[in-house]
Structure formats: C-alpha cells, structure tokens
Design a protein around this motif. Structure first.
Motif, PDB file in Angstrom:
ATOM      1  N   ALA A 179       0.835  -1.210   0.000  1.00  0.00           N
ATOM      2  CA  ALA A 179       0.000   0.000   0.000  1.00  0.00           C
ATOM      3  C   ALA A 179       0.866   1.255   0.000  1.00  0.00           C
ATOM      4  O   ALA A 179       0.522   2.250  -0.649  1.00  0.00           O
ATOM      5  N   LEU A 180       1.986   1.223   0.731  1.00  0.00           N
ATOM      6  CA  LEU A 180       2.913   2.361   0.712  1.00  0.00           C
ATOM      7  C   LEU A 180       3.407   2.617  -0.706  1.00  0.00           C
ATOM      8  O   LEU A 180       3.462   3.756  -1.168  1.00  0.00           O
ATOM      9  N   SER A 181       3.758   1.556  -1.400  1.00  0.00           N
ATOM     10  CA  SER A 181       4.240   1.683  -2.767  1.00  0.00           C
ATOM     11  C   SER A 181       3.174   2.285  -3.677  1.00  0.00           C
ATOM     12  O   SER A 181       3.462   3.185  -4.465  1.00  0.00           O
ATOM     13  N   LEU A 182       1.951   1.809  -3.555  1.00  0.00           N
ATOM     14  CA  LEU A 182       0.855   2.331  -4.374  1.00  0.00           C
ATOM     15  C   LEU A 182       0.591   3.806  -4.071  1.00  0.00           C
ATOM     16  O   LEU A 182       0.195   4.565  -4.961  1.00  0.00           O
ATOM     17  N   ALA A 183       0.826   4.211  -2.810  1.00  0.00           N
ATOM     18  CA  ALA A 183       0.633   5.607  -2.400  1.00  0.00           C
ATOM     19  C   ALA A 183       1.875   6.452  -2.655  1.00  0.00           C
ATOM     20  O   ALA A 183       1.898   7.635  -2.330  1.00  0.00           O
ATOM     21  N   LYS A 184       2.908   5.820  -3.210  1.00  0.00           N
ATOM     22  CA  LYS A 184       4.182   6.505  -3.498  1.00  0.00           C
ATOM     23  C   LYS A 184       4.820   7.087  -2.238  1.00  0.00           C
ATOM     24  O   LYS A 184       5.348   8.198  -2.233  1.00  0.00           O
ATOM     25  N   VAL A 185       4.762   6.278  -1.158  1.00  0.00           N
ATOM     26  CA  VAL A 185       5.398   6.629   0.110  1.00  0.00           C
ATOM     27  C   VAL A 185       6.513   5.616   0.349  1.00  0.00           C
ATOM     28  O   VAL A 185       6.295   4.408   0.249  1.00  0.00           O
ATOM     29  N   SER A 186       7.695   6.104   0.660  1.00  0.00           N
ATOM     30  CA  SER A 186       8.832   5.221   0.880  1.00  0.00           C
ATOM     31  C   SER A 186       8.599   4.316   2.090  1.00  0.00           C
ATOM     32  O   SER A 186       8.124   4.778   3.125  1.00  0.00           O
TER      33      SER A 186
END
Length: 84
Positions: free
Chosen positions: A60-67
C-alpha cells in the motif's frame, strides 16, 4: 478495541463509490499511511491500524508513493559512511 463514530455528509459515499465498510477501510489505510509517513508510527503499528498484514501495508505504501524506509537521505549517507 475502541470504537469511534464519525459523521460524514450523505453525499460523500456515492461520490467515492464506497459503502460504509469500504469507507472505513480506506480511512484506516489512509490514516495509517500518513502517520507512517510522518514517522508517528512504525510499519507494524501502521499495518495494525489499517487492519492488514505488514507485507500488504508495504504494498500500500508503494501504491501511495510513500517510501517504506523511514531514514532520510542524510541518515542513509551517514550509515553508509559508517560502514566504510
């Protein structure tokens, strides 16, 4: 477990194409991602808040573009420097 009730305008759910359960899940995930991004919670705690596994939270972090890493660029450089 603590239950929290929030009120939202009736017009919100149709715009988001969500039922109440879907809205709650998206709110939990969004809050968990933001609090993780702000370094207020760990990945483990954020995943718990979102009600998903840690692996799913990282996705989910990746999909939200959060490291998924909480180190700053300077902290990474410092750690790499300490290795050599």
């Amino acid at each position: 477990m603590t239950a929290i009730t929030i009120q939202i305008p009736d017009s919100v759910l149709p715009v988001l194409h969500l039922d109440p359960a879907g809205f709650v899940q998206e709110m939990r995930l969004a809050a968990a991602i933001k609090w993780y991004e702000l370094r207020r919670v760990s990945q483990e705690k954020a995943a718990e808040i979102a009600g998903i596994s840690r692996a799913d939270f990282i996705t989910a972090l990746s999909l939200a573009k959060v490291s998924p890493f909480q180190l700053t660029e300077d902290e990474v450089r410092e750690e790499l420097h300490d290795l050599y």
